[in-house]
Design a protein around this motif. Structure first.
Motif, PDB file in Angstrom:
ATOM      1  N   ASN A  40     -17.359  -0.736   0.378  1.00  0.00           N
ATOM      2  CA  ASN A  40     -16.055  -0.788  -0.305  1.00  0.00           C
ATOM      3  C   ASN A  40     -16.214  -1.011  -1.804  1.00  0.00           C
ATOM      4  O   ASN A  40     -15.376  -1.628  -2.461  1.00  0.00           O
ATOM      5  CB  ASN A  40     -15.167  -1.872   0.302  1.00  0.00           C
ATOM      6  CG  ASN A  40     -15.767  -3.268   0.179  1.00  0.00           C
ATOM      7  OD1 ASN A  40     -16.922  -3.410  -0.221  1.00  0.00           O
ATOM      8  ND2 ASN A  40     -14.996  -4.287   0.512  1.00  0.00           N
ATOM      9  N   ILE A  79     -16.101  -0.631  -5.656  1.00  0.00           N
ATOM     10  CA  ILE A  79     -15.284  -0.001  -6.695  1.00  0.00           C
ATOM     11  C   ILE A  79     -16.191   0.529  -7.804  1.00  0.00           C
ATOM     12  O   ILE A  79     -15.916   1.568  -8.418  1.00  0.00           O
ATOM     13  CB  ILE A  79     -14.248  -1.000  -7.249  1.00  0.00           C
ATOM     14  CG1 ILE A  79     -13.155  -1.232  -6.183  1.00  0.00           C
ATOM     15  CG2 ILE A  79     -13.623  -0.493  -8.545  1.00  0.00           C
ATOM     16  CD1 ILE A  79     -12.130  -2.267  -6.549  1.00  0.00           C
ATOM     17  N   VAL A 130     -17.183   4.066  -7.266  1.00  0.00           N
ATOM     18  CA  VAL A 130     -16.136   5.032  -7.633  1.00  0.00           C
ATOM     19  C   VAL A 130     -16.169   5.285  -9.140  1.00  0.00           C
ATOM     20  O   VAL A 130     -16.137   6.426  -9.609  1.00  0.00           O
ATOM     21  CB  VAL A 130     -14.741   4.521  -7.208  1.00  0.00           C
ATOM     22  CG1 VAL A 130     -13.668   5.529  -7.606  1.00  0.00           C
ATOM     23  CG2 VAL A 130     -14.691   4.261  -5.706  1.00  0.00           C
ATOM     24  N   GLY A 184     -15.459   8.988  -8.815  1.00  0.00           N
ATOM     25  CA  GLY A 184     -15.032   9.323  -7.456  1.00  0.00           C
ATOM     26  C   GLY A 184     -15.850  10.392  -6.773  1.00  0.00           C
ATOM     27  O   GLY A 184     -15.658  10.655  -5.583  1.00  0.00           O
ATOM     28  N   ASN A 219     -15.682   3.645   2.187  1.00  0.00           N
ATOM     29  CA  ASN A 219     -14.223   3.621   2.132  1.00  0.00           C
ATOM     30  C   ASN A 219     -13.591   4.607   1.151  1.00  0.00           C
ATOM     31  O   ASN A 219     -12.591   5.256   1.495  1.00  0.00           O
ATOM     32  CB  ASN A 219     -13.741   2.199   1.847  1.00  0.00           C
ATOM     33  CG  ASN A 219     -13.986   1.272   3.025  1.00  0.00           C
ATOM     34  OD1 ASN A 219     -14.718   1.623   3.955  1.00  0.00           O
ATOM     35  ND2 ASN A 219     -13.388   0.096   2.995  1.00  0.00           N
ATOM     36  N   PRO A 220     -14.112   4.766  -0.072  1.00  0.00           N
ATOM     37  CA  PRO A 220     -13.478   5.737  -0.975  1.00  0.00           C
ATOM     38  C   PRO A 220     -13.462   7.153  -0.384  1.00  0.00           C
ATOM     39  O   PRO A 220     -12.442   7.849  -0.442  1.00  0.00           O
ATOM     40  CB  PRO A 220     -14.337   5.660  -2.234  1.00  0.00           C
ATOM     41  CG  PRO A 220     -14.943   4.298  -2.195  1.00  0.00           C
ATOM     42  CD  PRO A 220     -15.202   4.021  -0.756  1.00  0.00           C
ATOM     43  N   ARG A 229      -8.015  -4.308  -1.603  1.00  0.00           N
ATOM     44  CA  ARG A 229      -9.145  -3.618  -2.222  1.00  0.00           C
ATOM     45  C   ARG A 229      -9.108  -2.130  -1.887  1.00  0.00           C
ATOM     46  O   ARG A 229      -9.345  -1.277  -2.754  1.00  0.00           O
ATOM     47  CB  ARG A 229     -10.463  -4.242  -1.753  1.00  0.00           C
ATOM     48  CG  ARG A 229     -11.671  -3.748  -2.531  1.00  0.00           C
ATOM     49  CD  ARG A 229     -12.938  -4.453  -2.088  1.00  0.00           C
ATOM     50  NE  ARG A 229     -14.054  -4.084  -2.932  1.00  0.00           N
ATOM     51  CZ  ARG A 229     -14.407  -4.720  -4.034  1.00  0.00           C
ATOM     52  NH1 ARG A 229     -13.704  -5.778  -4.449  1.00  0.00           N
ATOM     53  NH2 ARG A 229     -15.442  -4.320  -4.761  1.00  0.00           N
ATOM     54  N   ASN A 230      -8.801  -1.804  -0.639  1.00  0.00           N
ATOM     55  CA  ASN A 230      -8.694  -0.391  -0.264  1.00  0.00           C
ATOM     56  C   ASN A 230      -7.527   0.290  -0.967  1.00  0.00           C
ATOM     57  O   ASN A 230      -7.603   1.489  -1.299  1.00  0.00           O
ATOM     58  CB  ASN A 230      -8.555  -0.250   1.250  1.00  0.00           C
ATOM     59  CG  ASN A 230      -9.883  -0.404   1.969  1.00  0.00           C
ATOM     60  OD1 ASN A 230     -10.941  -0.309   1.370  1.00  0.00           O
ATOM     61  ND2 ASN A 230      -9.819  -0.644   3.271  1.00  0.00           N
ATOM     62  N   ILE A 257      -8.862   1.152  -4.282  1.00  0.00           N
ATOM     63  CA  ILE A 257      -9.778   2.288  -4.174  1.00  0.00           C
ATOM     64  C   ILE A 257      -9.001   3.597  -4.030  1.00  0.00           C
ATOM     65  O   ILE A 257      -9.330   4.611  -4.663  1.00  0.00           O
ATOM     66  CB  ILE A 257     -10.733   2.089  -2.981  1.00  0.00           C
ATOM     67  CG1 ILE A 257     -11.774   1.016  -3.329  1.00  0.00           C
ATOM     68  CG2 ILE A 257     -11.415   3.389  -2.587  1.00  0.00           C
ATOM     69  CD1 ILE A 257     -12.618   0.577  -2.147  1.00  0.00           C
ATOM     70  N   SER A 258      -7.965   3.577  -3.217  1.00  0.00           N
ATOM     71  CA  SER A 258      -7.181   4.809  -3.016  1.00  0.00           C
ATOM     72  C   SER A 258      -6.518   5.250  -4.320  1.00  0.00           C
ATOM     73  O   SER A 258      -6.455   6.453  -4.622  1.00  0.00           O
ATOM     74  CB  SER A 258      -6.133   4.607  -1.921  1.00  0.00           C
ATOM     75  OG  SER A 258      -5.149   3.666  -2.305  1.00  0.00           O
ATOM     76  N   CYS A 263      -4.016   5.483   2.380  1.00  0.00           N
ATOM     77  CA  CYS A 263      -4.639   4.199   2.678  1.00  0.00           C
ATOM     78  C   CYS A 263      -4.009   3.560   3.912  1.00  0.00           C
ATOM     79  O   CYS A 263      -4.710   2.977   4.750  1.00  0.00           O
ATOM     80  CB  CYS A 263      -4.499   3.261   1.475  1.00  0.00           C
ATOM     81  SG  CYS A 263      -5.377   1.697   1.683  1.00  0.00           S
TER      82      CYS A 263
END
Length: 361
Positions: free
Chosen positions: A137, A139, A142, A147, A155-156, A205-206, A209-210, A227
C-alpha cells in the motif's frame, strides 16, 4: 442281484466336485472378506495433504491482521487445506466450513476479468506488471513513477484494475465482479458485511491512493467508487475449498475442473500466473517462489492459493500472519505439499534415456 443305475458314477463325480468347491470357498472366505474390507490405496495427493496437516496443525506462529479491526476478531485456530486437480478430484484436511474474507487474493481475479474484457496489454499499459519493491500500500511507489510501474497485486494497481471493469453503474460492475469470482469458485459467493464495514471505515490510505492514481490518469473516472468496490471485493467470504477451486481453474487453463465452465481464455492464464509469481506474496514474493516455484497469492484474511499449471490448485486458510502479511501455516503447508508431490515447475527430471544409460554403467 440288483444292478446300479448306469448314471450313478456321474452323480458321485458331481457330488465330489461340489464338496471340493465348498471346501475351497470356506478356505478362501477369510482372504476374500479381508480383500473386500481393505481400504483402497491412498492417493499421493491425499497422503501429502494429510502429512502436511499433521505436521503443522499445532504450529503457533504469527498473529491476525489487526489494522482492519474485524480481522483481529477472526478465530486464529482455523486451519483448512484443499487441493483440487485439473481432472476435478478434491483432496482436503482440516476446517473446510469456516469462511474468511478473500482480501488481496481477489486482485488476481479482477485482473483476470479486465484481461478478458480488454486484453492483457491493457493491464500492462495502464499500471504495469513489475514488482514495485515496496510495500503493498505504498504511496511512495505511486509518486516515484507517477502511478506507472505498478502491478495489479499491489493496492494502487488493484484499485486501478477494479476501475477498469466495464459497467454503467456501481451495481452492474459489482455484480459482474462477484459473479466472476463465483464462477471460479464453482458456487455463489457472498460478502462478509461486518468485514466490509470495518474496512470501509479504515481505508483512508486506499482512498488517497485511488485519488493519486486518478490524478496521474490511470483511473479514468470515479476513483472513490473504484476504491469502494475494491474494498467490497476484498470482503468476499471464501473457505479453503472455494480458494482451491479458484486456483485449480487457473491450473486448468481457465476452465473450472468441476463445473466445466470456461471462466477465462486459456491464452490469458499465463499472463495472470506471471504476475502472481512476481508479486503475489507482498514483499516476500521472491522468497515464496524460491521455496515453492509456484505462482501464488495471499490475503491478509489468512488465505493463500498456489497454482501448479496443468496439475492442481491448492489453498490453505490460517489467519495468523508473518511480518510481510502472509499466513505462516499456509506458506509452510503449501511448500510441504508442493515438495512432496514434485510440483515445482523449475525442478527438471533427467531424461529417461540418460537415466537408463547411467544405470548400465
Amino acid at each position: 442281484m440288483s444292478r446300479l443305475p448306469i448314471h450313478r458314477p456321474a452323480r458321485l463325480m458331481w457330488r465330489t466336485i461340489a464338496l471340493t468347491a465348498v471346501v475351497i470357498a470356506i478356505a478362501c472366505a477369510p482372504a476374500l472378506a479381508q480383500k473386500k474390507n481393505a481400504k483402497p490405496a491412498a492417493s499421493p495427493y491425499q497422503s501429502a495433504v494429510d502429512a502436511a496437516y499433521a505436521k503443522f496443525k499445532d504450529l503457533k506462529e504469527g498473529k491476525n491482521a489487526d489494522y482492519i479491526p474485524a480481522l483481529a476478531e477472526v478465530d486464529p485456530n482455523i486451519y483448512g487445506i484443499a487441493l483440487v486437480t485439473v481432472d476435478g478430484k478434491v483432496y482436503t484436511a482440516g476446517d473446510l466450513t469456516s469462511e474468511v474474507s478473500i482480501q488481496s487474493i481477489s486482485k488476481v481475479f479482477t485482473m483476470a476479468l479486465v484481461m478478458e474484457e480488454q486484453s492483457p496489454k491493457a493491464i500492462e499499459d495502464n499500471m504495469g506488471v513489475d514488482a514495485t519493491g515496496q510495500v503493498f500500500n505504498s504511496i511512495n511507489a505511486v509518486e516515484q513513477y507517477k502511478g506507472a510501474e505498478m502491478n495489479a497485486m499491489v493496492n494502487p494497481g488493484a484499485i486501478t484494475s477494479t476501475s477498469m471493469v466495464s459497467g454503467s453503474s456501481r451495481d452492474e460492475i459489482w455484480n459482474k465482479i462477484l459473479g466472476y469470482y463465483s464462477d471460479f469458485a464453482g458456487r455463489p459467493l457472498a460478502v462478509n458485511q461486518p468485514v466490509f464495514k470495518s474496512e470501509a471505515e479504515t481505508n483512508q490510505r486506499n482512498l488517497a491512493i485511488s485519488m493519486l492514481m486518478y490524478a496521474y490518469g490511470h483511473i479514468k473516472s470515479e476513483p472513490l467508487r473504484a476504491c469502494d468496490i475494491y474494498t467490497e471485493q476484498c470482503a468476499v467470504n471464501v473457505n479453503a475449498k472455494d480458494l482451491a477451486m479458484m486456483a485449480a481453474t487457473l491450473a486448468n487453463g481457465g476452465k473450472n475442473p468441476v463445473t466445466g465452465k470456461q471462466c477465462m481464455k486459456t491464452a490469458n492464464v499465463p499472463k495472470v500466473l506471471a504476475v502472481m509469481a512476481t508479486a503475489g506474496l507482498y514483499d516476500d514474493s521472491g522468497k515464496w517462489l524460491f521455496m515453492t516455484g509456484l505462482p501464488g497469492k495471499s490475503g491478509v484474511g489468512g488465505g493463500v492459493i498456489a497454482v501448479s499449471p496443468g496439475k492442481f490448485g491448492i489453498a490453505v486458510i490460517s489467519p495468523p500472519l508473518d511480518a510481510a502479511g502472509n499466513s505462516v501455516k499456509a506458506q509452510k503447508t503449501i511448500a510441504e505439499i508442493s515438495n512432496a508431490l514434485g510440483a515445482n515447475p523449475y525442478a527438471s527430471k533427467p531424461a529417461a534415456k540418460a537415466t537408463a544409460a547411467k544405470k548400465k554403467k
